[in-house]
Scaffold this active site. Structure first.
Site, short mmCIF file in Angstrom:
data_model
loop_
_atom_site.label_atom_id
_atom_site.label_comp_id
_atom_site.label_asym_id
_atom_site.label_seq_id
_atom_site.Cartn_x
_atom_site.Cartn_y
_atom_site.Cartn_z
N GLY A 190 -12.83 -4.19 1.16
CA GLY A 190 -14.16 -3.90 1.07
C GLY A 190 -14.54 -3.09 -0.42
O GLY A 190 -15.49 -3.13 -0.93
N ARG A 239 0.79 -1.41 -0.07
CA ARG A 239 -0.11 -0.05 -0.04
C ARG A 239 0.91 1.15 0.01
O ARG A 239 0.23 2.36 -0.54
CB ARG A 239 -1.17 -0.16 1.23
CG ARG A 239 -2.10 -1.10 0.89
CD ARG A 239 -2.99 -0.83 2.03
NE ARG A 239 -4.31 -1.65 1.64
CZ ARG A 239 -5.22 -1.83 2.40
NH1 ARG A 239 -5.34 -1.75 3.85
NH2 ARG A 239 -6.43 -2.37 2.07
#
Ligand code: AMP
Length: 401
Positions: free
Chosen positions: A377, A40
């Site tokens: 998500g 990330r």
């Protein structure tokens, strides 16, 4: 919704400006407190370097974990600041608060092409509550807002949605890459298109299954969610995880798949354990005869072959969710087998979710995948065919800034 009518960082005039850059630095840590996976962080570098090249004054922000609205050193972004600083070979100043006096002083003192990282946004309650005052305080730190936090794009928080009310806003390169990849695959996949869904619960993925049934040629359902389907077929599933209120839905999904000519695959054999525990006794049994007292915790070897075969000619593959309790060695074989198969496939392959990405990285196959999503998500929301609140909120291309 058409994501491409949104401004990107290239549409903003940022030369020498103060830019609030929302990243997703919500990275995993190992037992020694070291960052276990820097994906990330490294994926955010393209936008950061672009801004540095344009001599922007960069105000970076992110959340990390769930500190519940108050300072907690366990959730400090200090390790992220150190990692970024090392990677960019540049000082990253970490503020002591989020949008308070220390932050203001640091931001005021920023010269062109310098970077401040705000402490964890979730140290302030206003972040998750999308509090308007907190959002305006954040916005007052900069002239423009760039959102590169794909992993947080399904959340309507102050730093993802709230700030866009106050600043010209655009997506960064990572956000753009994630969205354009998924949009392209879902709208115009090269066929055969195979989706592999795993993970714990059917209820978490109903929207994804419904949306994908219209698009894929083959749908593979495994992991904990497969046992609800097996139960609906009248198989004995022992103590395997099952959502009884989703049994009729499982029947409906399989009928829809048949009606649409979609090949629908569930495991034909399973590794079952006596207890839900890492070192439990285990054996392999067929799907229609899981003995009483045993629970399915991974797919079996025949299923590994079945899935491998289903993926053989695939041109597009989406994989989300592990095939079993992959975090336990005894039940990780199915997930690793799928990881190997997808990595060696010629298909355009997209992997999402922490467990699948971890399996791919552990096997050293990250470079063999076409795209490893940084979102969990958020990716599921895209797979459901829905818009992401943080992207919906961004300025449109035709708006004059
Ligand atoms: P998800 O977040 O929905 O992708 O689910 C991931 C979780 O599903 C992992 O923590 C796995 O341990 C869990 N899981 C996968 N297969 C099973 C299974 N057969 N029984 C119980 N949990 C499972």
């Amino acid at each position: 919704m058409d994501y491409f009518n949104k401004k990107t960082v290239e549409d903003l005039n940022i030369l020498g400006k103060r830019v609030l850059l929302r990243c997703d630095f919500n990275v995993p840590f190992d037992t020694e407190g070291k960052i276990a996976n820097t994906r990330r962080i490294t994926e955010s570098l393209k936008t950061i370097k672009y801004l540095l090249d344009r001599r922007a004054k960069i105000v970076l922000c992110s959340h990390l974990g769930r500190p519940n609205g108050k300072f907690d050193s366990k959730f400090s972004l200090k390790p992220v600041a150190e990692c970024l600083s090392k990677t960019l070979k540049k000082e990253i100043k970490l503020s002591k608060d989020v949008a308070g006096e220390d932050t203001r002083a640091l931001v005021e003192s920023l010269n062109e092409a310098e970077i401040v990282l705000l402490e964890n946004l979730r140290f302030c309650k206003g972040e998750t509550e999308n509090d308007r005052t907190f959002a305006s305080e954040l916005a007052s730190l900069a002239d423009v807002f760039v959102n590169d936090a794909f992993g947080a794009a399904h959340r309507s928080h102050a730093s993802t949605v709230g700030v866009t009310e106050f600043l010209p806003s655009a997506c960064g390169f990572l956000m753009l890459k994630e969205i354009s990849t998924m949009t392209r695959i879902l709208k115009n996949p090269t066929r055969p298109f195979v989706a592999i869904l795993g993970g714990a619960k059917v209820s978490d993925k109903i929207g994804v299954i419904s949306n994908l049934l219209d698009k894929v040629d083959t749908l593979i359902v495994a992991g904990g969610m497969a046992y609800t389907f097996m139960n609906s077929l009248g198989y004995s599933i022992g103590n395997s995880i099952c959502e009884n209120d989703k049994i009729s839905l499982a029947v409906e999904i399989m009928a829809q798949a048949k009606g649409r000519g979609v090949k629908f695959l569930i495991p034909v054999d399973n590794k079952v354990g006596l207890e839900y525990s890492k070192n439990t006794e285990f054996k392999t049994v067929q799907s229609d005869s899981i003995p009483d007292g045993w629970m399915g915790l991974d797919i079996g070897p025949r299923t590994e072959v079945l899935f491998k075969d289903a993926l053989k000619d695939a041109e597009t593959v989406i994989w989300n969710g592990p095939m079993g309790v992959a975090e336990w060695e005894n039940f990780s074989s199915g997930t690793f087998s799928v990881a190997k198969t997808v990595a060696s496939s010629k298909a355009f392959s997209v992997v999402g979710g922490g467990d699948c990405a971890a399996a791919i990285e552990k096997l050293g196959y990250a470079n063999e995948m076409s795209h490893i999503s940084t979102g969990g998500g958020a990716l599921l929301v895209l797979l459901e065919g829905k818009g992401l609140p943080a992207v919906v909120a961004l300025s449109e291309k035709n708006r004059v800034v």
